[in-house]
Design a protein around this motif. Sequence first.
Motif, PDB file in Angstrom:
ATOM      1  N   LEU A 143       0.806  -1.217  -0.069  1.00  0.00           N
ATOM      2  CA  LEU A 143      -0.062   0.041   0.102  1.00  0.00           C
ATOM      3  C   LEU A 143       0.793   1.070   0.015  1.00  0.00           C
ATOM      4  O   LEU A 143       0.654   2.311  -0.841  1.00  0.00           O
ATOM      5  CB  LEU A 143      -0.840   0.097   1.296  1.00  0.00           C
ATOM      6  CG  LEU A 143      -1.670   1.217   1.182  1.00  0.00           C
ATOM      7  CD1 LEU A 143      -2.726   1.478   0.015  1.00  0.00           C
ATOM      8  CD2 LEU A 143      -2.746   1.091   2.578  1.00  0.00           C
ATOM      9  N   GLU A 144       1.995   1.437   0.809  1.00  0.00           N
ATOM     10  CA  GLU A 144       2.598   2.525   0.875  1.00  0.00           C
ATOM     11  C   GLU A 144       3.503   2.827  -0.544  1.00  0.00           C
ATOM     12  O   GLU A 144       3.374   3.760  -1.144  1.00  0.00           O
ATOM     13  CB  GLU A 144       3.763   2.313   2.059  1.00  0.00           C
ATOM     14  CG  GLU A 144       3.218   2.437   3.380  1.00  0.00           C
ATOM     15  CD  GLU A 144       2.605   3.890   3.424  1.00  0.00           C
ATOM     16  OE1 GLU A 144       3.237   4.675   3.272  1.00  0.00           O
ATOM     17  OE2 GLU A 144       1.516   3.940   4.305  1.00  0.00           O
ATOM     18  N   SER A 145       3.866   1.620  -1.043  1.00  0.00           N
ATOM     19  CA  SER A 145       4.420   1.810  -2.497  1.00  0.00           C
ATOM     20  C   SER A 145       3.498   2.307  -3.313  1.00  0.00           C
ATOM     21  O   SER A 145       3.862   3.015  -4.167  1.00  0.00           O
ATOM     22  CB  SER A 145       5.272   0.455  -2.886  1.00  0.00           C
ATOM     23  OG  SER A 145       6.213  -0.109  -2.026  1.00  0.00           O
ATOM     24  N   ALA A 146       2.064   1.699  -3.463  1.00  0.00           N
ATOM     25  CA  ALA A 146       1.226   2.140  -4.474  1.00  0.00           C
ATOM     26  C   ALA A 146       1.010   3.633  -4.103  1.00  0.00           C
ATOM     27  O   ALA A 146       0.808   4.414  -5.127  1.00  0.00           O
ATOM     28  CB  ALA A 146       0.062   1.517  -4.171  1.00  0.00           C
ATOM     29  N   GLN A 147       0.808   4.086  -2.910  1.00  0.00           N
ATOM     30  CA  GLN A 147       0.391   5.459  -2.660  1.00  0.00           C
ATOM     31  C   GLN A 147       1.794   6.130  -3.201  1.00  0.00           C
ATOM     32  O   GLN A 147       1.592   7.510  -3.368  1.00  0.00           O
ATOM     33  CB  GLN A 147       0.029   5.680  -1.154  1.00  0.00           C
ATOM     34  CG  GLN A 147      -1.124   5.126  -0.715  1.00  0.00           C
ATOM     35  CD  GLN A 147      -1.555   5.000   0.747  1.00  0.00           C
ATOM     36  OE1 GLN A 147      -0.512   4.968   1.576  1.00  0.00           O
ATOM     37  NE2 GLN A 147      -2.508   4.934   1.139  1.00  0.00           N
ATOM     38  N   ALA A 148       2.747   5.768  -2.825  1.00  0.00           N
ATOM     39  CA  ALA A 148       4.154   6.637  -3.596  1.00  0.00           C
ATOM     40  C   ALA A 148       3.854   6.887  -5.028  1.00  0.00           C
ATOM     41  O   ALA A 148       4.125   7.863  -5.482  1.00  0.00           O
ATOM     42  CB  ALA A 148       5.255   5.909  -3.100  1.00  0.00           C
ATOM     43  N   VAL A 149       3.597   5.720  -5.699  1.00  0.00           N
ATOM     44  CA  VAL A 149       3.253   5.938  -7.194  1.00  0.00           C
ATOM     45  C   VAL A 149       2.090   6.776  -7.473  1.00  0.00           C
ATOM     46  O   VAL A 149       2.372   7.677  -8.409  1.00  0.00           O
ATOM     47  CB  VAL A 149       2.990   4.247  -7.733  1.00  0.00           C
ATOM     48  CG1 VAL A 149       2.701   4.618  -9.204  1.00  0.00           C
ATOM     49  CG2 VAL A 149       4.308   3.532  -7.853  1.00  0.00           C
ATOM     50  N   GLN A 150       0.962   6.818  -6.621  1.00  0.00           N
ATOM     51  CA  GLN A 150      -0.088   7.629  -6.792  1.00  0.00           C
ATOM     52  C   GLN A 150       0.365   9.232  -6.663  1.00  0.00           C
ATOM     53  O   GLN A 150       0.160  10.105  -7.367  1.00  0.00           O
ATOM     54  CB  GLN A 150      -1.046   7.297  -5.941  1.00  0.00           C
ATOM     55  CG  GLN A 150      -2.360   7.947  -6.193  1.00  0.00           C
ATOM     56  CD  GLN A 150      -3.300   7.374  -5.068  1.00  0.00           C
ATOM     57  OE1 GLN A 150      -2.889   7.096  -3.906  1.00  0.00           O
ATOM     58  NE2 GLN A 150      -4.486   7.151  -5.522  1.00  0.00           N
TER      59      GLN A 150
END
Length: 171
Positions: free
Chosen positions: A154-161
């Motif tokens: 989730l943290e990685s995905a939010q960084a991409v976002q």
Amino acid sequence: MSVAALSLGDHAVLALLAEKPRHGWAIVREVAPGGDVGRVWTLSRPLAYRALDNLSTRELIRATRTEPGDGPLRTIHAATPAGRRELERWLAAPVEHLRDVRTELLVKLVVSERLGIDTRPLLRAQQRELRPIIAGLREAASAPRADLVDAWRLESAQAVQRFLERALHSR
């Protein structure tokens, strides 16, 4: 001839040849760790030459002339109209997986900027592509049995976002 099996390396080399005709060694320098594309993703010398062969076989590039070099004559390659169409298609398509943002999407953004292509449509398409994935990761991370891997994803995905949002608004 089908182009479905083109690799990221094939597309990167095709993009460099669409930018301007050049010889293999010039391509190798661009995809080496110190090159503009190599800063994002590197391709070894043998794989760069393999990409040239593959693209030529598929008639996406063609040899235009030769010129003297330090050794044997250097063959200058250029993208064909079919190669340019394939490149346009590839550059407009968002990546399907979060894991491909660091490599394929960044290569697309770097070469698009070099080619003078507006990256906003790709960035918007990428946001749309990742929305359901990120929603699923949020759900997984908030589940009672969520663990550190779920939190990391989730943290990685939010960084991409955040990256996509920042890139879109900096254009």
